[in-house]
Motif scaffolding. Structure first.
Motif, PDB file in Angstrom:
ATOM      1  N   ARG A 205      -0.209  -9.516  -0.819  1.00 39.71           N
ATOM      2  CA  ARG A 205      -0.043  -8.574  -2.054  1.00 39.71           C
ATOM      3  C   ARG A 205      -1.320  -7.872  -2.461  1.00 39.71           C
ATOM      4  O   ARG A 205      -1.374  -6.679  -2.742  1.00 39.71           O
ATOM      5  N   ARG A 209      -2.203  -3.953  -2.873  1.00 42.91           N
ATOM      6  CA  ARG A 209      -2.712  -3.440  -4.132  1.00 42.91           C
ATOM      7  C   ARG A 209      -4.119  -2.882  -4.168  1.00 42.91           C
ATOM      8  O   ARG A 209      -4.400  -1.700  -4.786  1.00 42.91           O
ATOM      9  N   LEU A 233       4.584  -2.121  -0.166  1.00 43.20           N
ATOM     10  CA  LEU A 233       4.738  -3.409  -1.434  1.00 43.20           C
ATOM     11  C   LEU A 233       5.964  -4.022  -1.328  1.00 43.20           C
ATOM     12  O   LEU A 233       5.955  -5.188  -1.627  1.00 43.20           O
TER      13      LEU A 233
END
Length: 461
Positions: A205, A209, A233
């Motif tokens: 994750r 990001r 995502l």
């Protein structure tokens, strides 16, 4: 973000004031506000001009509007090469969805309307001519707006569907749920961003990001990069990140079928089931049923069934279970080739109390759909996973173990085996309540859960 109620209409035209070779002035901003915008609004569409799109400004990607807006209005009065290029690109991508406008003083060599006249370039049937006053404003804006409304209404009644829309609808000749896979395989966009996102998906994750932060403003980024970011995502289970990205997209991309489907998925995973249901129901109402959209909506209802059941509300749970079965069944009937909603329908029918008798007729149809796809030589995880569930439902240990081995070898993203394990767990619980048990099926469920955890321990399932 339910954006599908009114079709979007892109406006391709110059801005400001221009002077034609004849000396005639054209006030394009006045043309837009007095003729084009009112005509589009009266046709129950939402106009989208390049410099008027919220967040996008004049830098909003042109191709995004050309690809994704349902309809378009193009003014060709200046006769620029760029205008004809844009019109040609639009017509190639979405034929029979564009109305063209031209001022009477335009230098375009269009064929005169009188019989026997020397033929030049013929005016398309959706072309509207308007007169210009000396100050460059439309001489009769109201009449032009009415003509534009009629022309857009006529195009809307054609209900034309483009031959190939990579992110807008079911992708021929294959089934709807493969849109996201096909996108990564066939879409052509910034190779550096593609590679960075592919690597980030392996890192989890925070890695995705970090790449997202370096891509710049989402509303003006290349649409292919934005879609890949959205799917990346999803791959790492960043549901809030998906919702945030959809909120930052330009309107045409945000309202596309693929994006709205993924938006509904993310909302549901965040526990916002009411919103998720509205989003997906609107996609179905606007675009029609599909195996993918209905499959996602079925999952929303299925989760609501589970929540009501755990909360001790049996009547409410029964209602949500019925809606989930109906949604999945409608998706399977929309495309018999796609077994994914079909297997979910028969699994939930097994969980009903008493079990839904329709499953007896459906199981052979679902099995045939899966086996035909595998025979074509292009099976994916869901094909093998469907055979796992079918074998468990049929209490066929040998077939279940064989299909489970193939499924585990075909996993791409951690949420895939987690989803199948969850279904097997529901079957196990329902049968346990009836005094039935299959230890070998429990072992397959455990193996799938272990695979999901090994791939992405941070993902919430």
């Amino acid at each position: 973000m339910t954006l599908l109620a009114k079709p979007l209409c892109a406006v391709l035209m110059p801005s400001g004031s221009k002077r034609l070779p004849s000396g005639q002035a054209v006030d394009f901003d006045a043309l837009y506000t007095s003729l084009i915008e009112p005509g589009i609004v009266a046709a129950c569409m939402t106009p989208l001009r390049a410099d008027a799109e919220a967040g996008g400004g004049i830098h909003a990607p042109l191709h995004e509007r050309l690809l994704l807006c349902d309809y378009a209005v193009a003014d060709l009065t200046c006769g620029s090469a760029a205008a004809f290029y844009q019109l040609g690109l639009r017509d190639g991508l979405r034929p029979a969805t564009t109305v063209t406008l031209v001022g009477e003083a335009s230098p375009l060599p269009l064929a005169p309307a009188s019989p026997g006249a020397i033929p030049y370039a013929p005016a398309p049937p959706e072309m509207i001519r308007y007169a210009l006053a000396a100050d460059g404003r439309p001489a009769d804006a109201a009449a032009g707006a009415e003509a534009l409304t009629r022309a857009l209404g006529a195009l809307r009644r054609l209900r034309f569907r483009p031959l190939f829309q990579l992110i807008e609808g079911p992708v021929a000749p294959d089934i709807a749920r493969l849109k996201t896979d096909l996108f990564r395989e066939q879409a052509r966009y910034a190779p550096d961003a593609r590679q960075a996102l592919a690597a980030a998906r392996q890192g989890g994750r925070e890695a995705v990001r970090a790449v997202a932060a370096g891509l710049g403003e989402v509303s003006v980024a290349e649409p292919g990069v934005v879609i890949d970011l959205l799917l990346s995502l999803r791959a790492v289970g960043d549901w809030q990140g998906m919702v945030d990205v959809v909120g930052q997209m330009g309107a045409p991309l945000a309202r596309s079928t693929l994006v709205q489907e993924q938006y509904g998925l993310a909302l549901n995973r965040l526990g916002r089931a009411d919103e998720a249901g509205r989003v997906l129901e609107e996609v179905i109402a606007t675009r029609g049923p599909s195996s993918e959209t209905n499959g996602l909506l079925g999952r929303v209802y299925k989760d609501r069934w589970g929540a009501a059941r755990q909360a001790g509300r049996p009547l409410e749970a029964r209602g949500w279970l019925g809606k989930a079965i109906a949604a999945y069944l409608q998706g399977f009937e929309a495309d018999w080739r796609d077994a994914f909603p079909g297997i979910n329908a028969v699994t939930l029918m097994e969980l009903a109390s008493p079990p839904d008798p329709r499953r007896v007729e459906l199981v052979p149809l679902v099995a045939y759909a899966v086996k035909r796809r595998i025979a074509r030589g292009a099976p994916d995880y869901w094909d093998h996973a469907s055979l796992v569930e079918l074998a468990v439902l049929a209490r066929d240990e040998a077939a279940a173990r064989l299909a489970a081995a193939d499924a585990l070898a075909s996993v791409r993203e951690p949420w895939e085996p987690a989803s199948t394990a969850r279904n097997l767990g529901l079957i196990r619980e329902a049968r346990a309540a009836r005094g039935e048990g299959l230890p070998w099926a429990d072992a397959i469920e455990a193996a799938l859960r272990a695979r999901a955890q090994a791939l992405a321990p941070v993902v919430q399932t």
